[in-house]
Design a protein around this motif. Sequence first.
Motif, short mmCIF file in Angstrom:
data_model
loop_
_atom_site.label_atom_id
_atom_site.label_comp_id
_atom_site.label_asym_id
_atom_site.label_seq_id
_atom_site.Cartn_x
_atom_site.Cartn_y
_atom_site.Cartn_z
N ASP A 143 -78.82 38.25 -10.44
CA ASP A 143 -77.87 37.61 -11.35
C ASP A 143 -76.44 38.07 -11.12
OD1 ASP A 143 -79.57 35.82 -12.63
OD2 ASP A 143 -80.20 37.31 -14.11
N ASP A 144 -76.25 39.29 -10.62
CA ASP A 144 -74.91 39.72 -10.25
C ASP A 144 -74.39 38.88 -9.08
OD1 ASP A 144 -74.92 41.68 -12.21
OD2 ASP A 144 -75.38 43.32 -10.82
N ALA A 166 -71.35 34.03 -6.96
CA ALA A 166 -71.35 32.67 -6.42
C ALA A 166 -70.62 31.72 -7.37
CB ALA A 166 -72.78 32.19 -6.17
N ILE A 167 -70.83 31.88 -8.66
CA ILE A 167 -70.14 31.06 -9.66
C ILE A 167 -68.64 31.31 -9.59
CG2 ILE A 167 -69.79 30.77 -12.15
CD1 ILE A 167 -72.86 31.32 -12.45
N LEU A 168 -68.24 32.56 -9.41
CA LEU A 168 -66.81 32.87 -9.31
C LEU A 168 -66.20 32.26 -8.05
CD1 LEU A 168 -66.83 36.56 -10.58
CD2 LEU A 168 -66.03 34.52 -11.79
N ILE A 196 -79.90 32.42 -3.31
CA ILE A 196 -79.47 32.33 -4.70
C ILE A 196 -78.60 31.09 -4.81
CG2 ILE A 196 -78.11 33.45 -6.51
CD1 ILE A 196 -78.97 36.14 -5.26
N THR A 197 -78.90 30.25 -5.79
CA THR A 197 -78.17 28.99 -5.96
C THR A 197 -77.82 28.75 -7.42
OG1 THR A 197 -80.18 27.67 -6.30
CG2 THR A 197 -79.43 27.93 -4.03
N THR A 198 -76.73 28.04 -7.62
CA THR A 198 -76.38 27.65 -8.99
C THR A 198 -77.29 26.52 -9.48
OG1 THR A 198 -74.66 26.17 -8.16
CG2 THR A 198 -73.97 28.38 -8.86
N LEU A 199 -77.79 25.72 -8.56
CA LEU A 199 -78.67 24.58 -8.86
C LEU A 199 -79.85 24.65 -7.90
CD1 LEU A 199 -79.00 21.84 -10.38
CD2 LEU A 199 -77.70 20.81 -8.53
N PRO A 241 -77.55 34.97 -19.88
CA PRO A 241 -77.04 33.88 -20.72
C PRO A 241 -75.76 33.22 -20.20
CG PRO A 241 -76.92 36.00 -21.89
CD PRO A 241 -77.64 36.24 -20.60
N VAL A 242 -74.84 33.99 -19.66
CA VAL A 242 -73.58 33.40 -19.16
C VAL A 242 -73.86 32.57 -17.91
CG1 VAL A 242 -71.30 33.91 -18.21
CG2 VAL A 242 -72.14 35.17 -20.21
N CYS A 243 -74.60 33.13 -16.96
CA CYS A 243 -74.93 32.39 -15.74
C CYS A 243 -75.68 31.11 -16.08
CB CYS A 243 -75.77 33.25 -14.79
SG CYS A 243 -74.89 34.59 -13.99
N LYS A 244 -76.65 31.21 -16.97
CA LYS A 244 -77.44 30.04 -17.34
C LYS A 244 -76.56 28.96 -17.96
CE LYS A 244 -81.65 28.51 -19.50
NZ LYS A 244 -81.61 27.38 -18.59
N ARG A 245 -75.68 29.33 -18.87
CA ARG A 245 -74.82 28.34 -19.53
C ARG A 245 -73.90 27.65 -18.52
NH1 ARG A 245 -71.64 31.38 -22.41
NH2 ARG A 245 -69.73 30.90 -21.30
#
Length: 163
Positions: free
Chosen positions: A8-9, A14-16, A79-82, A140-144
């Motif tokens: 998750d880190d 990746a989200i950033l 690791i993927t966002t989707l 929770p933040v990554c999921k949202r």
Amino acid sequence: MSNQINADDVLLQAILLLRDTWGNPEVGIVAAAIVDPRFEPVFGVSLRTPSGRWLHAERNVLQKFENRYGLPDRNALMITTLSPCTKVNSLSRAGEPCAQLLMEKRLRRVHTGCIDLCAAPRGDIDYHPYGFELSLTDHPVCKRICDNLCGLFRSPNRASNDV
């Protein structure tokens, strides 16, 4: 490289990356990373190719990884966002579905922020035929954030489900 990397880190990193490239019209709405215990993580986003097709984030990050290190270890973690696509949803994608690509590269583990609702409207997609186990974030933040990104695929303002 430590084997103690928190998936998750890396997902948050990746989200950033996606956030930092968001203003570029050649960047899509999916980010990915490969964590191989032998090396530093490699990151990528979905990109529009010169031909106008979309290079999915999984394919992009695999190409980057292979150019830098060679083939990923079978114990590497994608690791993927989707979650990886399993079928052709659009003619504007470059290459076969990402789940097929991961199977060809013999990657066995995928961690994702969100299930691709275009491929599995009820979230019940089965990745076992592709030879990998899928884990879903409980951060929770990554999921949202990933759920919100996935929602963009269903947006009436998007021309197609291709990025």
